[in-house]
Design a protein around this motif. Structure first.
Motif, mmCIF file in Angstrom:
data_model
loop_
_atom_site.group_PDB
_atom_site.id
_atom_site.type_symbol
_atom_site.label_atom_id
_atom_site.label_comp_id
_atom_site.label_asym_id
_atom_site.label_seq_id
_atom_site.Cartn_x
_atom_site.Cartn_y
_atom_site.Cartn_z
ATOM 1 N N ALA A 70 0.722 -1.087 -0.213
ATOM 2 C CA ALA A 70 -0.212 -0.189 -0.040
ATOM 3 C C ALA A 70 0.923 1.154 0.077
ATOM 4 O O ALA A 70 1.585 1.619 0.853
ATOM 5 C CB ALA A 70 -0.958 -0.029 1.150
ATOM 6 N N GLU B 36 1.732 12.870 -6.770
ATOM 7 C CA GLU B 36 2.383 11.546 -6.170
ATOM 8 C C GLU B 36 2.414 10.535 -7.190
ATOM 9 O O GLU B 36 3.350 9.696 -7.464
ATOM 10 C CB GLU B 36 2.050 11.389 -4.898
ATOM 11 N N GLU B 37 1.088 10.357 -7.906
ATOM 12 C CA GLU B 37 0.891 9.202 -8.888
ATOM 13 C C GLU B 37 1.906 9.441 -9.900
ATOM 14 O O GLU B 37 2.380 8.247 -10.247
ATOM 15 C CB GLU B 37 -0.479 9.182 -9.213
ATOM 16 N N GLU C 10 -4.141 3.964 -4.024
ATOM 17 C CA GLU C 10 -5.282 4.864 -3.841
ATOM 18 C C GLU C 10 -4.954 6.203 -2.918
ATOM 19 O O GLU C 10 -5.738 7.227 -3.032
ATOM 20 C CB GLU C 10 -6.563 3.940 -3.165
ATOM 21 N N ASP C 11 -3.855 5.901 -2.188
ATOM 22 C CA ASP C 11 -3.867 7.244 -1.020
ATOM 23 C C ASP C 11 -3.143 8.198 -1.703
ATOM 24 O O ASP C 11 -2.789 9.360 -1.183
ATOM 25 C CB ASP C 11 -3.211 6.517 0.357
ATOM 26 N N LEU C 12 -2.546 8.070 -2.893
ATOM 27 C CA LEU C 12 -1.712 9.187 -3.517
ATOM 28 C C LEU C 12 -2.534 10.249 -4.126
ATOM 29 O O LEU C 12 -3.781 9.814 -4.633
ATOM 30 C CB LEU C 12 -0.682 8.437 -4.535
ATOM 31 N N ASN D 63 -0.900 -1.088 -4.361
ATOM 32 C CA ASN D 63 -2.233 -0.210 -4.230
ATOM 33 C C ASN D 63 -1.720 1.225 -4.048
ATOM 34 O O ASN D 63 -1.140 1.781 -2.935
ATOM 35 C CB ASN D 63 -3.105 -0.868 -3.333
ATOM 36 N N ASN E 241 1.832 4.937 0.304
ATOM 37 C CA ASN E 241 1.311 5.926 1.133
ATOM 38 C C ASN E 241 2.045 7.040 0.956
ATOM 39 O O ASN E 241 2.822 7.057 -0.178
ATOM 40 C CB ASN E 241 1.215 5.809 2.720
ATOM 41 N N HIS E 242 1.754 8.208 1.791
ATOM 42 C CA HIS E 242 2.274 9.579 1.543
ATOM 43 C C HIS E 242 3.790 9.637 1.867
ATOM 44 O O HIS E 242 3.980 10.424 2.947
ATOM 45 C CB HIS E 242 1.636 10.590 1.933
#
Length: 222
Positions: free
Chosen positions: A52, A92-93, A86-88, A84, A54-55
């Motif tokens: 996952a 960031e993506e 989804e939090d970006l 995954n 994250n930031h």
């Protein structure tokens, strides 16, 4: 060998990809970039290295180091790598995908699946990370598979660089025009049932379904 899969919700696109994943896992080192965890249950949990994202500190060197460490761990343990993201946020993506493509361009023998690829396209231009994988990937046996909801989500110049395209039929006028341009067929003469798809490969157009997919995969990835 690069490819694209296009299909709206309910056309069977996700089920098609789920059939492909175990085949691709046995064939090459497999990496999936996803937002919704759509494919995590396809392989047993012990076959995934699930990350996952994250930031974290997304400066170039930090991101590349983390990605490379994940790739090496997955290869060492004979696992598919599942990112995954989804939090970006948008910026960031793009950094993540640019750095992932940069690292893979120096690796050998990978399949990279990007789900919901339209999410990562900006300003109606092919992103740097896709161009890098298209051009560099062919030399290093990096196989990019992008998945879109529809033709209008994708950039035509990117679609034309693929070696194969699988698409669900759409009755929308703008979609039909793009299908006609790419597949060079008269859609009035084609009738697809649910879970049937058009496929274009090696200059030829045909129809596949779930029953014929494995035979098709052997042809595409032989």
């Amino acid at each position: 060998m690069h490819g694209t899969i296009l299909g709206k919700t309910g056309t069977g696109k996700t089920e098609l990809v789920k059939i492909m994943i175990p085949f691709l896992y046995k064939w090459k080192n497999l990496i999936i970039v996803d937002v919704f965890n759509s494919y995590r249950e396809v392989l047993p949990e012990d076959k995934w290295l699930y990350v996952a994202v994250n930031h974290i500190n997304f400066d170039d060197m930090s991101s590349k180091a983390v990605i490379l460490e994940n790739i090496r761990e997955a290869v060492y343990n004979h696992k598919a790598l599942y990112f995954n993201i989804e939090d970006l946020i948008d910026e960031e993506e793009q950094i993540f995908l640019n750095n992932l493509s940069y690292i893979l361009s120096s690796q050998l023998g990978y399949v990279l699946i990007i789900d919901e690829a339209s999410r990562f396209l900006k300003r109606n231009a092919t992103p740097e990370w896709i161009e890098r994988l298209f051009k560099g990937g062919r030399h290093n046996d990096i196989n990019l598979i992008t998945i879109y909801q529809s033709f209008t989500d994708a950039i035509m110049s990117s679609l034309r660089q693929n070696d194969w395209i699988i698409a669900a039929f759409s009755n929308e006028n703008n979609e039909k025009q793009r299908i006609k341009e790419l597949f060079n067929i008269d859609l009035d003469l084609v009738k697809l049932d649910k879970y049937e798809f058009l496929i274009m490969y090696d200059g030829e157009t045909g129809i596949i379904n779930r029953d014929t997919l494995k035979e098709t995969l052997n042809t595409l990835f032989d």
